[in-house]
Design an enzyme around this catalytic site. Structure first.
Site, PDB file in Angstrom:
ATOM      1  N   LYS A  64       0.818  -1.221   0.000  1.00  0.00           N
ATOM      2  CA  LYS A  64       0.000   0.000   0.000  1.00  0.00           C
ATOM      3  C   LYS A  64       0.852   1.272   0.000  1.00  0.00           C
ATOM      4  O   LYS A  64       0.736   2.130   0.875  1.00  0.00           O
ATOM      5  CB  LYS A  64      -0.955   0.007   1.196  1.00  0.00           C
ATOM      6  CG  LYS A  64      -1.938  -1.154   1.222  1.00  0.00           C
ATOM      7  CD  LYS A  64      -2.891  -1.042   2.398  1.00  0.00           C
ATOM      8  CE  LYS A  64      -3.896  -2.176   2.432  1.00  0.00           C
ATOM      9  NZ  LYS A  64      -3.267  -3.474   2.790  1.00  0.00           N
ATOM     10  N   ASP A  79       3.077   7.962  -0.785  1.00  0.00           N
ATOM     11  CA  ASP A  79       4.136   8.934  -0.514  1.00  0.00           C
ATOM     12  C   ASP A  79       4.122   9.943  -1.657  1.00  0.00           C
ATOM     13  O   ASP A  79       3.187   9.970  -2.457  1.00  0.00           O
ATOM     14  CB  ASP A  79       5.489   8.207  -0.403  1.00  0.00           C
ATOM     15  CG  ASP A  79       6.443   8.887   0.565  1.00  0.00           C
ATOM     16  OD1 ASP A  79       6.716  10.095   0.361  1.00  0.00           O
ATOM     17  OD2 ASP A  79       6.921   8.232   1.506  1.00  0.00           O
TER      18      ASP A  79
END
Length: 241
Positions: free
Chosen positions: A68, A71
């Site tokens: 997952k 960023d």
């Protein structure tokens, strides 16, 4: 695009190796009769490192790498490039990272796989985690959209960016399948066979119902991994399909 799947129901079920030590995960995966797919999540990946993907693939298994990523675009792209080089066939990213990040990870994953001589993975966008309930989502994250609005909006954002599918609750699968026909992949956690404990999942459904609703593949963890006879539990789930 979704990964190539056979007509065998075993290809539709991904068994989560959550909560297992590396050696335990490898032994478990080797001893479940007919197992095709496994999910490597954050806990196992952090403990075992990237080598666990190679070790599972050496056992003939297909790997869903569920980290997952979320960023800035450059960091997500770098992570997806390296994940794709490992040979994982499914890799998750958060849809709410935005279109720039989603476009970047698609290019990076293809580049990483090609450089390593691996097939390009299917990237799956995470929409709303199945542990969330609508009231908590609104109260804790101040998101005005309801789940029924937010999930399709994030799925559309992902599809427009070229992402090959999404992770969603089985309760949203029918609406998403109507919006996104095959080969867009819909991978659904929150699967609980009849009689299984719900655990920490808030939005759940049975295996057959989820496939009928439009899911491509199902992620099943504890009902198989914690069963007294995991092979029998896996076979029962396959039989439901």
């Amino acid at each position: 695009m979704a990964p190539t799947l056979s007509a065998d129901p075993a290809d539709r079920i991904i068994v989560a190796l959550d909560g297992m030590a590396p050696d335990q995960a490898l032994r478990f995966a080797a001893h479940v009769d007919g197992l095709r797919w496994v999910k490597v999540g954050l806990e196992l990946f952090v403990q075992a490192g990237p080598e666990v993907v190679a070790q599972l693939r050496e056992q003939g298994l297909r790997v869903f790498l569920d980290l997952k990523f979320h960023d800035i675009p450059a960091t997500m792209a770098g992570a997806c490039r390296r994940a794709a080089a490992l040979g994982a066939e499914l890799i998750t990213v958060h849809a709410c990272a935005g279109s720039e990040a989603l476009k970047a990870v698609k290019v990076a994953a293809e580049e990483g796989a090609q450089a390593a001589g691996q097939p390009a993975p299917t990237l799956l966008a995470v929409t709303v985690l199945t542990s969330w309930e609508e009231q908590r989502l609104q109260r804790e994250l101040a998101i005005a959209q309801g789940i029924a609005e937010r999930v399709p909006a994030l799925a559309q954002l992902s599809a427009t960016a070229g992402i090959g599918g999404c992770v969603c609750s089985p309760l949203e699968a029918a609406a998403l399948r109507a919006q996104h026909p095959q080969p867009f992949a819909l991978v659904t956690p929150g699967i609980r066979p009849r009689g299984a404990a719900v655990g920490d999942q808030a939005r759940v459904m049975g295996p057959a119902e989820a496939i009928a609703a439009g899911a491509s593949q199902l992620v099943i963890g504890r009902p198989i991994s914690k069963a007294e006879d995991p092979s029998a539990a896996f076979a029962a789930c396959c039989g439901d399909l």
